[in-house]
Scaffold this motif. Structure first.
Motif, PDB file in Angstrom:
ATOM      1  N   TYR A 254      63.278  28.848 -42.510  1.00  0.00           N
ATOM      2  CA  TYR A 254      64.282  28.123 -41.733  1.00  0.00           C
ATOM      3  C   TYR A 254      65.687  28.622 -42.072  1.00  0.00           C
ATOM      4  N   ILE A 255      65.967  28.813 -43.360  1.00  0.00           N
ATOM      5  CA  ILE A 255      67.266  29.344 -43.768  1.00  0.00           C
ATOM      6  C   ILE A 255      67.472  30.744 -43.194  1.00  0.00           C
ATOM      7  N   GLN A 256      66.446  31.583 -43.305  1.00  0.00           N
ATOM      8  CA  GLN A 256      66.562  32.956 -42.821  1.00  0.00           C
ATOM      9  C   GLN A 256      66.783  33.006 -41.317  1.00  0.00           C
ATOM     10  N   ARG A 257      66.134  32.101 -40.588  1.00  0.00           N
ATOM     11  CA  ARG A 257      66.303  32.091 -39.139  1.00  0.00           C
ATOM     12  C   ARG A 257      67.750  31.775 -38.757  1.00  0.00           C
ATOM     13  N   ARG A 259      70.363  32.403 -40.621  1.00  0.00           N
ATOM     14  CA  ARG A 259      71.153  33.573 -40.991  1.00  0.00           C
ATOM     15  C   ARG A 259      71.013  34.690 -39.960  1.00  0.00           C
ATOM     16  N   LEU A 260      69.814  34.897 -39.467  1.00  0.00           N
ATOM     17  CA  LEU A 260      69.601  35.934 -38.457  1.00  0.00           C
ATOM     18  C   LEU A 260      70.320  35.593 -37.158  1.00  0.00           C
ATOM     19  N   ARG A 261      70.237  34.338 -36.743  1.00  0.00           N
ATOM     20  CA  ARG A 261      70.916  33.942 -35.503  1.00  0.00           C
ATOM     21  C   ARG A 261      72.422  34.135 -35.626  1.00  0.00           C
ATOM     22  N   ALA A 262      72.974  33.771 -36.776  1.00  0.00           N
ATOM     23  CA  ALA A 262      74.416  33.927 -36.977  1.00  0.00           C
ATOM     24  C   ALA A 262      74.812  35.398 -36.977  1.00  0.00           C
ATOM     25  N   SER A 263      73.999  36.233 -37.612  1.00  0.00           N
ATOM     26  CA  SER A 263      74.319  37.663 -37.645  1.00  0.00           C
ATOM     27  C   SER A 263      74.201  38.281 -36.257  1.00  0.00           C
ATOM     28  N   TYR A 264      73.202  37.875 -35.493  1.00  0.00           N
ATOM     29  CA  TYR A 264      73.039  38.402 -34.138  1.00  0.00           C
ATOM     30  C   TYR A 264      74.231  37.997 -33.259  1.00  0.00           C
ATOM     31  N   ALA A 265      74.649  36.726 -33.379  1.00  0.00           N
ATOM     32  CA  ALA A 265      75.789  36.256 -32.588  1.00  0.00           C
ATOM     33  C   ALA A 265      77.050  37.049 -32.923  1.00  0.00           C
ATOM     34  N   ALA A 266      77.257  37.342 -34.212  1.00  0.00           N
ATOM     35  CA  ALA A 266      78.450  38.090 -34.620  1.00  0.00           C
ATOM     36  C   ALA A 266      78.385  39.544 -34.142  1.00  0.00           C
ATOM     37  N   VAL A 276      79.124  46.198 -40.007  1.00  0.00           N
ATOM     38  CA  VAL A 276      77.813  45.551 -40.030  1.00  0.00           C
ATOM     39  C   VAL A 276      77.532  44.965 -41.417  1.00  0.00           C
ATOM     40  N   ALA A 277      77.863  45.712 -42.465  1.00  0.00           N
ATOM     41  CA  ALA A 277      77.597  45.233 -43.826  1.00  0.00           C
ATOM     42  C   ALA A 277      78.382  43.955 -44.128  1.00  0.00           C
ATOM     43  N   ALA A 278      79.607  43.862 -43.611  1.00  0.00           N
ATOM     44  CA  ALA A 278      80.415  42.664 -43.857  1.00  0.00           C
ATOM     45  C   ALA A 278      79.817  41.454 -43.139  1.00  0.00           C
ATOM     46  N   ILE A 279      79.336  41.661 -41.921  1.00  0.00           N
ATOM     47  CA  ILE A 279      78.688  40.576 -41.181  1.00  0.00           C
ATOM     48  C   ILE A 279      77.426  40.130 -41.909  1.00  0.00           C
ATOM     49  N   ALA A 280      76.652  41.097 -42.365  1.00  0.00           N
ATOM     50  CA  ALA A 280      75.412  40.773 -43.078  1.00  0.00           C
ATOM     51  C   ALA A 280      75.704  39.924 -44.310  1.00  0.00           C
ATOM     52  N   GLU A 281      76.711  40.319 -45.083  1.00  0.00           N
ATOM     53  CA  GLU A 281      77.033  39.577 -46.305  1.00  0.00           C
ATOM     54  C   GLU A 281      77.548  38.179 -45.975  1.00  0.00           C
ATOM     55  N   ALA A 282      78.350  38.058 -44.917  1.00  0.00           N
ATOM     56  CA  ALA A 282      78.871  36.746 -44.522  1.00  0.00           C
ATOM     57  C   ALA A 282      77.760  35.806 -44.089  1.00  0.00           C
ATOM     58  N   CYS A 283      76.646  36.374 -43.650  1.00  0.00           N
ATOM     59  CA  CYS A 283      75.502  35.564 -43.203  1.00  0.00           C
ATOM     60  C   CYS A 283      74.439  35.416 -44.273  1.00  0.00           C
ATOM     61  N   GLY A 284      74.738  35.868 -45.499  1.00  0.00           N
ATOM     62  CA  GLY A 284      73.815  35.633 -46.607  1.00  0.00           C
ATOM     63  C   GLY A 284      72.877  36.763 -46.928  1.00  0.00           C
ATOM     64  N   HIS A 286      72.761  40.025 -48.733  1.00  0.00           N
ATOM     65  CA  HIS A 286      73.586  40.783 -49.664  1.00  0.00           C
ATOM     66  C   HIS A 286      73.021  42.161 -49.976  1.00  0.00           C
ATOM     67  N   GLU A 287      71.855  42.489 -49.437  1.00  0.00           N
ATOM     68  CA  GLU A 287      71.275  43.818 -49.557  1.00  0.00           C
ATOM     69  C   GLU A 287      71.173  44.432 -48.170  1.00  0.00           C
ATOM     70  N   PRO A 288      71.967  45.468 -47.858  1.00  0.00           N
ATOM     71  CA  PRO A 288      71.963  46.043 -46.506  1.00  0.00           C
ATOM     72  C   PRO A 288      70.583  46.467 -46.019  1.00  0.00           C
ATOM     73  N   SER A 289      69.790  47.046 -46.896  1.00  0.00           N
ATOM     74  CA  SER A 289      68.462  47.507 -46.463  1.00  0.00           C
ATOM     75  C   SER A 289      67.561  46.330 -46.092  1.00  0.00           C
ATOM     76  N   THR A 290      67.664  45.239 -46.858  1.00  0.00           N
ATOM     77  CA  THR A 290      66.877  44.048 -46.544  1.00  0.00           C
ATOM     78  C   THR A 290      67.318  43.455 -45.217  1.00  0.00           C
ATOM     79  N   PHE A 291      68.633  43.425 -44.984  1.00  0.00           N
ATOM     80  CA  PHE A 291      69.148  42.908 -43.723  1.00  0.00           C
ATOM     81  C   PHE A 291      68.648  43.734 -42.543  1.00  0.00           C
ATOM     82  N   SER A 292      68.754  45.044 -42.650  1.00  0.00           N
ATOM     83  CA  SER A 292      68.345  45.905 -41.546  1.00  0.00           C
ATOM     84  C   SER A 292      66.863  45.732 -41.233  1.00  0.00           C
TER      85      SER A 292
END
Length: 338
Positions: A254-257, A259-266, A276-284, A286-292
């Protein structure tokens, strides 16, 4: 007409007070004593009709609203009103004076005189017609003219905030079905019994879920946003939290969902030019590879591709912009239509 908007903000300042008074007349009279005659009064009222009930959000500067015997004679509406303000309200009733702290719900009857004073505020009002909600009559009449304190009051306040958030997105069919849910929740808060609490369990869960969602949104970028954090901030046990979010795929999902919605909206907002890395970090994330990897699994494209597609011409969806019908030009007309 199920959504009504009345605003003075587009009017000349000299006409705003008169227009606001006309919207509330004759349900309430408004007293602006002590205010400069030509000062503006930028205010807005949004009313949603929902299957026999009405829910409103009102943003207005400081004012004093009165409902005297003359108003009751001109408009004999006797609906109950459950109110919730951001600021303290001072209400004079026939039985005495009521001071309602900020964030505490209170219940009044439009069938009785009242005077309410408040500073600039955003208030929520739930109007319940007696005929439509007759089953609640004994309980609501018992607590009218009072604030709802303690845990029931906090739950009712959260429920009103949830309604304010949900009403603009509900379909017509969903609004028609709202009275049953409202009845169950109000009964459980003003006259809690085991049976009523059980009847309102689904609504209580929705209210608790909204509290969880607000904490997640507030702490979206925090690396310490964990199930333990949520339990502490929303005031529930670990087992309660996991039961609440079981149907959502679990707490972590639920938390991850969110975070993903917020990152997609941004990423798809053409006005957001952060890396992209700044948006990822702002949405929780903190590891770019994990976010991607997580983003691609959820949306089928990489974060960079999602941004590129949006900038190539994808437009945001239309905003809801309800307009007030010509046949409904006052609060009285709205309440009479319930």
């Amino acid at each position: 007409m199920s959504t009504l908007v009345f605003s003075t903000r587009a009017l000349p300042a000299r006409d705003q007070r008169e227009a606001w008074c006309a919207w509330f007349d004759p349900v309430f009279g408004l007293d602006f004593s002590g205010e400069p005659l030509n000062s503006g009064f930028a205010a807005e009222s949004i009313v949603w009709q929902a299957g026999g009930a009405a829910f409103s959000r009102v943003s207005a500067p400081r004012l004093r609203a009165v409902r005297k015997a003359v108003h009751i004679r001109r408009d004999p509406t006797d609906h109950w009103v459950i109110g919730l303000g951001v600021q303290t309200s001072r209400i004079s009733l026939e039985g005495g004076r009521l001071v309602v702290p900020a964030g505490q719900p209170f219940i009044l009857s439009l069938g009785e005189p009242s005077e309410s004073e408040r500073e600039a505020d955003e208030r929520l009002h739930l109007y319940l017609p007696r005929d439509r909600f007759a089953s609640l009559a004994p309980e609501l009449d018992r607590v009218r003219g009072r604030g709802i304190e303690g845990a029931p009051g906090r739950l009712l306040a959260d429920y009103l905030r949830l309604l304010a958030d949900a009403m603009p997105r509900l379909t017509e069919d969903e609004r028609v079905r709202m009275p049953e849910a409202i009845s169950a929740m109000v009964a459980a808060c003003v006259a809690p019994t085991a049976a009523r609490i059980a009847d309102a369990a689904a609504q209580s869960d929705l209210t608790r879920l909204e509290r969880v969602r607000q904490v997640i949104r507030r702490r979206l970028g925090s690396a310490t946003l964990t199930p333990a954090t949520l339990c502490r901030e929303v005031g529930m046990s670990r087992s309660q939290l996991y039961r609440l979010l079981e149907g959502e795929g679990g707490v972590t999902h639920y938390i991850q969902r969110h975070r993903l919605r917020a990152s997609y909206a941004a990423l798809t907002d053409p006005r957001d030019d952060r890396p992209v890395a700044a948006i990822a970090e702002a949405c929780g994330f903190h590891e770019p590879s994990t976010f991607s990897r997580t983003f691609r699994r959820a949306y089928g494209v990489s974060p960079s591709d999602a941004r590129a597609a949006a900038r190539a011409g994808s437009a945001p969806g239309p905003r809801l912009s309800p307009a007030m019908g010509a046949e409904t030009r006052s609060l009285r007309a709205c309440l009479q239509g319930l």
